[in-house]
Design an enzyme around this catalytic site. Structure first.
Site, short mmCIF file in Angstrom:
data_model
loop_
_atom_site.label_atom_id
_atom_site.label_comp_id
_atom_site.label_asym_id
_atom_site.label_seq_id
_atom_site.Cartn_x
_atom_site.Cartn_y
_atom_site.Cartn_z
CE1 TYR A 144 -72.37 37.36 -38.27
CE2 TYR A 144 -72.29 39.76 -38.30
CZ TYR A 144 -72.45 38.57 -37.60
OH TYR A 144 -72.67 38.61 -36.25
CG ASP A 239 -77.51 42.88 -44.15
OD1 ASP A 239 -77.38 44.07 -43.80
OD2 ASP A 239 -77.15 41.92 -43.46
CE LYS A 267 -71.67 46.76 -39.37
NZ LYS A 267 -70.60 46.12 -38.67
N1 PLP Z 1 -75.49 42.71 -41.56
C1 PLP Z 1 -74.26 43.03 -41.99
C2 PLP Z 1 -74.03 43.17 -43.46
C3 PLP Z 1 -73.22 43.25 -41.10
O1 PLP Z 1 -72.01 43.55 -41.55
C4 PLP Z 1 -73.50 43.12 -39.71
C5 PLP Z 1 -72.42 43.34 -38.72
O2 PLP Z 1 -71.27 43.43 -39.02
C6 PLP Z 1 -74.78 42.80 -39.30
C7 PLP Z 1 -75.76 42.60 -40.24
C8 PLP Z 1 -75.10 42.68 -37.84
O3 PLP Z 1 -75.08 43.93 -37.25
P1 PLP Z 1 -74.83 44.10 -35.68
O4 PLP Z 1 -73.41 43.70 -35.42
O5 PLP Z 1 -75.12 45.54 -35.41
O6 PLP Z 1 -75.80 43.20 -34.99
#
Ligand code: PLP
Length: 428
Positions: A144, A239, A267
């Site tokens: 994700y 990511d 986060k």
């Molecule tokens: N990338 C990863 C690996 C994530 O786990 C998440 C959210 O859980 C995101 C991107 C997106 O972040 P946000 O929810 O702050 O938009």
């Protein structure tokens, strides 16, 4: 367990908020029942509006590595807020945050602060496209990367939980530019680069996948990705929105010794307030406006209050032997739960790294999204409900990781393992 007030609030919420929740992962659709409304949290515990206490393993899906309402973090917020909330002009805090992140993760020679992980990924992908002049992006099933159009193909987290195959509203063009491959399948990456190499703008990966449940990279997978992308001149994007400062100060890239071209963060670097960041090689980052032509901006980007929350969190992480203690407790938690399942004769596959873990209700091994999906979702739902009754708050989905914080005590872990043992027996 009494949940009268949560039920009343949810009844009203569904009439006012789409689906009653402001992010789909908060719904209890996959486990039955209605979400609990949380009144407050302290350390490892959260309390709902009916006064029930839970040991929290959601940690707001990752940011709260120090636990809830850490006094030093709250003091930093108050102190910064006194001086004004946002200026639309640079502040010293931004330089301090950039200094701290770039020294912890040297692959980020330059960075940009944004307000969410979604924004970080969306911007990094636009930048990779602007830098290479190419369109297609390789991602991996079950990873994700936030909810921008192109990244919703075969996505994990809430998309996996709700079994959403193609998302209406994503244009055919956006979907066609995303190539989704199996996690840990290096041969598929090799084949795809051989076929489309000249059109691929980026390969994006969660270096440790935590949105299909926790799935670890097999030995050689990340190294192989680095080699294949380097050979073909394709930017590799890590990511690290979850893994950044979770697997250690230098994230997954430090742990595995791999330098991606671009990295996305979120986060933990916001310590519980909205923040994201992306950064990487100066040569690539300097394609961003105002020096380059790739446009990216944000009214609240790098806002002082979020940055002071994140900075205090990162400073505490850097100053203390927190990570080794987190590792120890996480191993104890995962091993205890696995032993409990074994005793009850329930087949599970437990994955764990640093302070993250998942109990998959399948024999395993779980190496990608297909094997994660073999989990018995009904069994997970029963386990979730039994644990909740015993005061343990897990994410309401098989496809999420559990997070422990520095405030989870040995006692919390022991109580959780006992609750798991009882829950497994109850499931028979
Ligand atoms: N990338 C990863 C690996 C994530 O786990 C998440 C959210 O859980 C995101 C991107 C997106 O972040 P946000 O929810 O702050 O938009």
């Amino acid at each position: 367990m009494e949940t009268k007030r949560s039920k009343e609030l949810f009844e009203e919420a569904v009439k006012l908020i789409a689906g009653g929740v402001n992010s789909p992962v908060r719904a209890f659709k996959a486990v039955g029942g209605e979400p609990l409304f949380i009144s407050h949290g302290k350390g490892s515990k959260i309390y709902d509006v009916d006064g029930n206490e839970f040991i929290d393993y959601v940690s707001s899906y990752g940011p709260l590595i120090l636990g809830h309402a850490h006094p030093a973090v709250l003091a930093a917020i108050a102190e910064t807020a006194q001086r004004g909330l946002t200026f639309g002009a640079p502040t010293e805090l931004e330089v301090e945050m950039a200094r701290l992140i770039t020294s912890a993760m040297p692959s980020l020679e330059r960075l940009r602060m944004v307000s969410s992980g979604t924004e970080a990924v969306m911007s990094a992908i636009r930048l990779a496209r602007g830098f290479t002049g190419r369109s297609k992006v390789i991602k991996f099933d079950g990873c994700y990367h936030g909810h921008s159009d192109g990244m919703l193909a075969a996505a994990g987290s809430g998309v996996a939980t709700l079994s959403i195959a193609g998302c209406p509203g994503v244009t055919k063009g956006a979907a066609e530019d995303t190539i989704a491959l199996d996690y840990n399948d290096l041969e598929a990456v090799r084949g795809t680069i051989a076929k489309w190499g000249g059109e691929i703008a980026a390969v994006i990966v969660e270096p440790v996948a935590a949105n299909m449940g926790l799935v670890l990279p097999e030995p050689g997978f990340l190294e192989g990705l680095r080699k294949l992308t380097q050979e073909s001149g394709i930017p590799l994007i890590f990511d690290e929105v979850i893994t950044g400062f979770r697997l250690g100060l230098s994230g997954a890239q430090g742990l595995y010794g791999i330098e991606p071209d671009l990295t996305c963060l979120g986060k933990i670097i916001g310590g519980g307030l909205p923040v994201g960041a992306f950064g990487g090689r100066a040569e690539v980052m300097e394609h961003l406006a105002p020096i380059g032509p790739v446009y990216q901006a944000g009214t609240l980007s790098g806002n002082p209050v979020s940055l002071s929350t994140g900075l205090m969190t990162l400073k505490i992480l850097a100053d203390n032997a927190i990570y080794s203690q987190l590792d120890e407790r996480s191993v104890k938690l995962s091993a205890g739960i696995e032993a409990g399942a074994k005793k009850a004769g329930i087949k599970v596959f437990c994955s764990q790294i640093a302070s993250m873990s998942t109990v998959f209700f399948t024999e395993g091994p779980v190496t990608d999204y297909s094997s994660a999906k073999r989990s018995n979702l009904g069994a997970f739902a029963s386990f979730f409900r039994s644990m909740l009754e015993r005061g343990i708050y897990l994410a309401p989905s098989q496809f999420e990781a559990s997070f422990i914080s520095a405030s989870h005590s040995d006692e919390d872990i022991e109580k959780t393992v006992r609750a798991a043992e009882e829950s497994f027996l109850e499931m028979l």
